[in-house]
Write a protein that holds these residues in place. Structure first.
Motif, short mmCIF file in Angstrom:
data_model
loop_
_atom_site.label_atom_id
_atom_site.label_comp_id
_atom_site.label_asym_id
_atom_site.label_seq_id
_atom_site.Cartn_x
_atom_site.Cartn_y
_atom_site.Cartn_z
N GLN A 9 0.72 -1.26 0.14
CA GLN A 9 -0.16 -0.09 -0.05
C GLN A 9 0.85 1.44 0.08
O GLN A 9 0.50 2.20 -0.82
N GLU A 10 1.93 1.25 0.84
CA GLU A 10 2.80 2.39 0.99
C GLU A 10 3.54 2.60 -0.30
O GLU A 10 3.84 3.62 -0.96
N TRP A 26 0.99 4.28 -3.05
CA TRP A 26 1.05 5.67 -2.31
C TRP A 26 2.18 6.47 -3.08
O TRP A 26 1.98 7.45 -3.60
#
Ligand SMILES: [Zn+2]
Length: 332
Positions: free
Chosen positions: A164-165, A168
């Motif tokens: 997820q990071e 982003w």
């Protein structure tokens, strides 16, 4: 101008020892690998393939740690930069590069490369996306098999917190998401968190490959995944590997007829529209001449696939759909 959205050029050069600056016939004479090569830089030039999505792909069996993967990917990056310096290729970093390339290509036919990280272990931490972007990487496929970031081929699983990071960081930097190899669970989670440009550089429809019964089902795209890609203006590159065209095909069997590729093109088009269908051959990506459909002896034969595309969409499928996608995905 034709576009091939998936070639492991640097891997072939550095890990298989292939001199890709040779004419294809000459490489075939010299090559000692068990598979017969399909691609060299002069072959791309002669074929009229004007843009290639060129991978930084590191084999995790050979470079199992993020640190090793990082160093191996850097060596691949350096090779692409050397080719650029020597005038073999141009690397597309910005939208204006693509505009300029289309003009210069009319004269010199030098292919342009868009750099793509396939399997993101070489991105040691999500913050390192900025480093790779600075060195020209414009797409990242988080998975190959499962990575620290996401479930992948043969190794199901969702997006991890680190994944997820990563997404982003990619979105903040303007790096596009290549959904090929993502396990379906990770795919849906990725689409939910990532708002940037996305595509599948080399993936075929699961429905034509035995559906969920195929042991490699998660390498291929379900109808829902295809439609979601289309809804986000993602282009899908059809892979030209016999095992990904007919699940019953086995190595050593006769090559499949080209018409099989036509079925995949039409199926993808029915889900996403012809304007979102492209090619991502994956030539020499773990298979060679005898594992590709009959009639495809190298990049020069990609144009034959137009025979299975309705006439108004032929330039699109062979290249313009990817070029339109790039015009949106590359930074200004
Ligand atoms: Zn791949």
């Amino acid at each position: 101008m034709m576009v091939d959205a998936h070639l492991d050029l640097a891997y072939n050069a550095l890990e298989l020892g292939r001199d890709l600056t040779l004419p294809l016939a000459e490489l075939r004479r010299r090559d000692t690998c068990s598979e017969v090569p399909l691609v060299t830089l002069p072959a791309l030039r002669e074929a009229g393939v004007g843009v290639v999505f060129a991978t930084l792909w590191v084999d995790p069996r050979r470079y199992p740690t993020p640190e090793e993967a990082h160093r191996a990917a850097l060596r691949q990056l350096e090779l692409y930069l050397r080719w650029e310096e020597a005038g073999w290729v141009r690397i597309l970093r910005r939208r204006a590069d693509l505009v300029e390339h289309r003009v210069r290509w009319q004269q010199d036919r030098a292919p342009a490369l868009v750099l793509l990280i396939e399997g993101a272990e070489c991105v040691r931490v999500p913050e390192e996306v900025a480093f790779w972007w600075g060195h020209g990487v414009r797409l990242i496929a988080p998975a190959w098999n499962r990575t620290r970031y996401a479930g992948g081929t043969r190794e199901p699983g969702g997006l991890t917190p680190l994944g997820q990071e990563l997404l982003w960081a990619m979105q903040a930097q303007g790096v596009a998401l290549d959904c090929s190899h993502l396990d379906e669970a990770a795919f849906w989670q990725a689409l939910a968190v990532f708002g940037g440009a996305l595509c599948a550089t080399h993936s075929n429809p699961r429905a034509l490959l035995g559906g969920e019964a195929n042991p490699l089902a998660n390498r291929h795209l379900s109808d829902a995944m295809l439609r979601a890609l289309g809804a986000r203006e993602g282009v899908v590159g059809v892979v030209l590997y016999n095992l990904f065209l007919d699940p019953a095909w086995r190595r050593g069997q006769p090559r499949l007829p080209l018409a099989v590729v036509g079925r995949h093109l039409a199926y993808v088009a029915a889900q996403v529209g012809w304007e979102r269908v492209g090619l991502g051959s994956d030539f020499d990506g773990g298979f060679g001449l005898h594992e590709a459909p009959l009639g495809l002896e190298g990049p020069a034969d990609l144009g034959k696939l137009a025979g299975w595309v309705p006439e108004p969409h032929r330039p699109g499928v062979l290249g313009e759909n990817w070029l339109g996608w790039l015009a949106r995905a590359l930074p200004a």
